[in-house]
Design a protein around this motif. Structure first.
Motif, PDB file in Angstrom:
ATOM      1  N   VAL A  36       0.804  -1.228   0.000  1.00 52.60           N
ATOM      2  CA  VAL A  36       0.000   0.000   0.000  1.00 52.60           C
ATOM      3  C   VAL A  36       0.840   1.283   0.000  1.00 52.60           C
ATOM      4  O   VAL A  36       0.519   2.229  -0.716  1.00 52.60           O
ATOM      5  CB  VAL A  36      -0.981   0.019   1.207  1.00 52.60           C
ATOM      6  N   THR A  37       1.917   1.301   0.771  1.00 52.66           N
ATOM      7  CA  THR A  37       2.662   2.552   0.935  1.00 52.66           C
ATOM      8  C   THR A  37       3.981   2.572   0.169  1.00 52.66           C
ATOM      9  O   THR A  37       4.781   3.475   0.345  1.00 52.66           O
ATOM     10  CB  THR A  37       2.951   2.815   2.429  1.00 52.66           C
ATOM     11  N   PRO A  39       4.336   1.735  -3.610  1.00 50.83           N
ATOM     12  CA  PRO A  39       4.420   1.946  -5.068  1.00 50.83           C
ATOM     13  C   PRO A  39       4.954   3.325  -5.462  1.00 50.83           C
ATOM     14  O   PRO A  39       5.786   3.436  -6.373  1.00 50.83           O
ATOM     15  CB  PRO A  39       2.975   1.752  -5.564  1.00 50.83           C
ATOM     16  N   GLN A  40       4.511   4.369  -4.761  1.00 52.04           N
ATOM     17  CA  GLN A  40       4.946   5.730  -5.094  1.00 52.04           C
ATOM     18  C   GLN A  40       6.423   5.922  -4.767  1.00 52.04           C
ATOM     19  O   GLN A  40       7.099   6.756  -5.391  1.00 52.04           O
ATOM     20  CB  GLN A  40       4.094   6.755  -4.350  1.00 52.04           C
ATOM     21  N   LEU A  87      -4.037  -4.930  -8.808  1.00 50.81           N
ATOM     22  CA  LEU A  87      -2.974  -4.122  -9.399  1.00 50.81           C
ATOM     23  C   LEU A  87      -1.939  -3.723  -8.341  1.00 50.81           C
ATOM     24  O   LEU A  87      -0.738  -3.716  -8.597  1.00 50.81           O
ATOM     25  CB  LEU A  87      -3.559  -2.866 -10.066  1.00 50.81           C
ATOM     26  N   GLN A  88      -2.418  -3.413  -7.142  1.00 56.13           N
ATOM     27  CA  GLN A  88      -1.489  -2.978  -6.102  1.00 56.13           C
ATOM     28  C   GLN A  88      -0.567  -4.131  -5.666  1.00 56.13           C
ATOM     29  O   GLN A  88       0.631  -3.933  -5.481  1.00 56.13           O
ATOM     30  CB  GLN A  88      -2.263  -2.419  -4.901  1.00 56.13           C
ATOM     31  N   THR A  91       1.832  -4.785  -8.419  1.00 56.17           N
ATOM     32  CA  THR A  91       2.853  -3.735  -8.491  1.00 56.17           C
ATOM     33  C   THR A  91       3.969  -4.005  -7.492  1.00 56.17           C
ATOM     34  O   THR A  91       5.148  -3.768  -7.786  1.00 56.17           O
ATOM     35  CB  THR A  91       2.202  -2.349  -8.240  1.00 56.17           C
ATOM     36  N   THR A 152       5.437   7.498   2.924  1.00 56.99           N
ATOM     37  CA  THR A 152       5.991   6.983   1.677  1.00 56.99           C
ATOM     38  C   THR A 152       7.246   7.736   1.230  1.00 56.99           C
ATOM     39  O   THR A 152       8.159   7.134   0.666  1.00 56.99           O
ATOM     40  CB  THR A 152       4.896   7.016   0.595  1.00 56.99           C
ATOM     41  N   SER A 153       7.319   9.044   1.463  1.00 63.76           N
ATOM     42  CA  SER A 153       8.532   9.793   1.098  1.00 63.76           C
ATOM     43  C   SER A 153       9.737   9.225   1.834  1.00 63.76           C
ATOM     44  O   SER A 153      10.835   9.149   1.295  1.00 63.76           O
ATOM     45  CB  SER A 153       8.390  11.280   1.445  1.00 63.76           C
ATOM     46  N   GLU A 156      10.914   5.902   0.382  1.00 59.41           N
ATOM     47  CA  GLU A 156      11.816   6.174  -0.745  1.00 59.41           C
ATOM     48  C   GLU A 156      13.200   6.596  -0.226  1.00 59.41           C
ATOM     49  O   GLU A 156      14.237   6.177  -0.753  1.00 59.41           O
ATOM     50  CB  GLU A 156      11.218   7.286  -1.619  1.00 59.41           C
TER      51      GLU A 156
END
Lengths: 472, 215
Positions: A36-37, A39-40, A87-88, A91, A152-153, A156
């Motif tokens: 959930v957290t 993909p971005q 899809l999630q 992904t 999410t940031s 990454e």
């Protein structure tokens, strides 16, 4: 020099760089990912042309969206009926393949809720910094780790740098001495603490749980307690390492072995607060005073002992609190002053990263054994926290006990805790749930959640309403 | 990331304590694999009378007329006035994404949950902390005068009301610097790559088991 707290030690051990502006660069040993957290975050790496700093520090597992119904589940990712969920999960598979990150995929026997899987596999160890894009990452603090949720940031950021820019939190000690009454569990302790300090009580703090009650708790119980630190406002909760911790970790897949085990153990034995350590805040509870807890409202702090009553807003002076109680009563469809044992239940959910470990399932099974769930109930769902928990429960015959009682025995996942899959409440339905949040709409649009322990949920399933499990 | 320097914006009230991130953006919208497009579903369960689904055309849905964001006087608001412990619960960054996508650039509240507070700064959204008594007065002023706007000056750490009253606010130096200049966090951290490698070397020596590969 005064002594250090457990949190001070973990922080100091992971300090890469202290900066003049008050921030610090903290090294992250273990990064857990779910569908959930993340993909971005992967997309961000792609757009910037970046690669993970240390691929083998990451472990991914899909859990939030996965179906728990056996027929849908057995077909793997492609069989997930909801196209957006499918899809999630797909992904996550694609991203882990592209970035060469180990993923425990949907039908792997080790799959489960990320916070159950991490400790179970030995992927999270004492003394580690552990992060995940999920607020219940605080669970892993039970092992004597510094563990917390991130956005999410930051997912990454950890992928790209293996570090986080952090600011040190204040130290808070929650000490529970004495002993718990029979039938009172770690979940009741967690809810009692939240009822006491409120959902913002731990904001800005790292909580250490200590005292005789915590020392006597199993690892499963400690995980339940640390899991709900976030509901008390603290991003992280932790427990000092002791023999219980070491016994739990030994022999797990990713735990050290042989001479390395001995070396690790001698380092882990230092993972406790020094006797002269200073805490900015200390909260004390007596184990004997804690009763089985039931939440009646739409925030985890809206909680009373099972013998208690739903509050009457007329008796509350503070405007903001009174309005919150009025709104919660309205949403929950409850009468001011009614006993919580008078709340009619429609569904029961036993599961989630708070309460889906083997000890939780044993406690629930012990209560329902030889009994039937109330005819008035639409559903009683038991969702093990992982494939390993499921196997263990089946080996002990717990699945038969649940099925014979008229409950459903499902495949592992987050399930009805947040209802991102098909398991959800209908509008207006009341649910006794072993999960962690009773927010409006959390378990389904218009759904009404009451947080309780597994034993309390099981007893409520049989009775059709809340009962005091101490009288069981 | 978007810079935040000075802004003046219409204020909308969110008059309840402990607003959780499930309320800001319900879970069904978290299934998106994108970072944008969450604005129409901000406060979905309060804003609409029906249950929202991902990918739906929200312009056709029945609105809750009692919800402030649906009232013409708050249309185009870019400052959200809120109560204590705003953003508690789930760590979902979809919450600041939804606020930002809707058009908010600043939140003013007496306190925030830690993870949400941190997530805001990663998305050009400024969470201002003001004393509970001041926030109470601002609520009264917002309700009393249509078109009520606040000026928020990050450089000088100051909130100014339409009648010229000023309130100072605290913000951590490193967060302020990054937001003022719209800096990329990852780029900044990678400037410390040598320090990270040196740390890894030390830690690997001391606690080699922490570097056992997940495979």
């Amino acid at each position: 020099m005064t002594g250090q707290t457990l949190y001070d030690k973990l922080w100091q051990n992971h300090l890469v760089e202290q900066r003049d502006d008050g921030s610090a660069l903290i090294y992250i040993d273990r990064h857990l990912l779910h569908e959930v957290t993340s993909p971005q975050a992967f997309e961000g790496l792609r757009l910037a042309g970046r690669q993970p700093w240390r691929r083998d520090a990451n472990l991914a597992v899909p859990d939030h969206n996965v179906p728990t119904e056996q027929r849908e589940r057995s077909g793997g990712v492609q069989a997930i009926a909801d196209p957006v969920s499918r899809l999630q999960v797909q992904t996550l598979d694609d991203n882990c393949r592209d970035f060469d990150i180990v993923e425990i995929t949907i039908n792997d026997a080790r799959q489960g809720i990320v916070h159950v899987v991490g400790p179970e596999q030995g992927a999270t160890l004492p003394g580690m910094t552990v992060v995940c894009g999920d607020s219940h990452t605080s669970t892993h603090g039970a092992l004597g780790a510094l563990a917390h949720g991130i956005g999410t940031s930051e997912v990454e950021h950890v992928l790209a740098t293996q570090c986080l820019v952090q600011q040190k939190m204040k130290n808070m000690l929650v000490r529970i001495d004495g002993a718990l009454q029979s039938g009172v569990t770690a979940k009741d302790v967690a809810l009692a603490i939240i009822g006491d300090i409120g959902t913002a009580g731990g904001t800005g703090h790292a909580i250490e749980f200590g005292g005789e009650v915590v020392r006597a708790m199993s690892m499963e119980g400690r995980m339940t307690l640390c899991n709900m630190s976030i509901e008390a406002g603290a991003r992280m909760g932790m427990v000092a390492v002791d023999e219980t911790t070491l016994d739990y970790v030994k022999g797990r897949t990713y735990a050290p072995t042989g001479q390395m085990w001995d070396r690790a153990v001698s380092a882990w034995r230092e993972l406790h607060s020094d006797p002269d350590a200073r805490f900015e805040r200390i909260v004390e509870l007596r184990g004997e005073d804690i009763e089985p807890q039931v939440t009646w409202g739409t925030s985890p702090e809206m909680v009373v002992p099972v013998g208690g009553r739903v509050p009457d807003p007329a008796a509350i002076d503070n405007d903001s609190k009174r309005h919150a109680v009025i709104r919660a009563l309205q949403y929950m469809g409850l009468e001011a002053g009614m006993p919580v044992t008078g709340i009619h239940l429609d569904r029961v959910f036993i599961g989630s990263c708070t309460n889906s470990r083997i000890e939780d399932l044993r406690a629930a099974a012990a209560v329902v054994k030889g009994r039937r769930v109330a005819a008035s109930l639409k559903q009683a769902l038991v969702v093990p926290g992982s494939g390993k928990v499921k196997q263990q429960a089946e080996a002990e015959g717990l699945d038969r006990i649940f099925l014979d009682a008229g409950m459903e025995w499902r495949e592992p996942g987050c399930s009805m805790c947040l209802a991102m899959n098909a398991d959800k409440l209908g509008a207006g339905e009341h649910c006794a749930s072993t999960s962690n949040r009773n927010f409006e709409g959390r378990q389904g649009f218009g759904g009404r959640t009451h947080l309780v322990s597994p034993a309390m949920a099981a007893a409520a399933a049989v009775a059709g309403h809340f009962v005091d499990v101490r009288d069981w | 990331m978007k810079k935040f320097t000075v802004m003046q914006g219409l204020v909308a009230p969110m008059d309840r304590a402990n607003v959780d991130t499930d309320l800001i953006i319900p879970k069904q919208f978290l299934k998106s694999i994108k970072r944008s497009g969450f604005g129409p579903n901000l406060f979905d369960e309060l804003r609409y009378l029906d249950e929202g689904q991902p990918g739906q055309d929200c312009s056709q849905r029945p609105l809750n007329p009692d919800f402030p964001l649906n009232q013409p006087r708050y249309r185009g608001a870019s400052v959200l006035l809120a109560r204590e412990n705003f953003g508690c619960g789930s760590s979902r960054e979809h919450a600041p994404w939804a606020l930002e996508d809707y058009g908010f650039r600043c939140i003013v509240a007496p306190s925030y949950a830690d993870i949400f507070y941190n997530n805001c700064f990663k998305n050009g959204l400024l969470p201002v902390v003001l004393d509970a008594q001041v926030v109470e007065e601002l609520f009264e002023q917002v309700y009393a005068s249509e078109g009520y706007a606040l000026t928020i000056d990050l450089e000088n750490q100051r909130v100014q009301t339409p009648d010229g009253e000023c309130y100072g606010f605290e913000v951590d130096a490193f967060r302020k610097h990054r937001l003022l200049h719209g800096l990329d966090d990852i780029g900044l951290t990678l400037e410390s790559a040598a320090a990270i490698r040196a740390y890894e070397e030390r830690a690997r020596e001391q606690s080699p088991w922490l570097f056992d590969a997940i495979r």
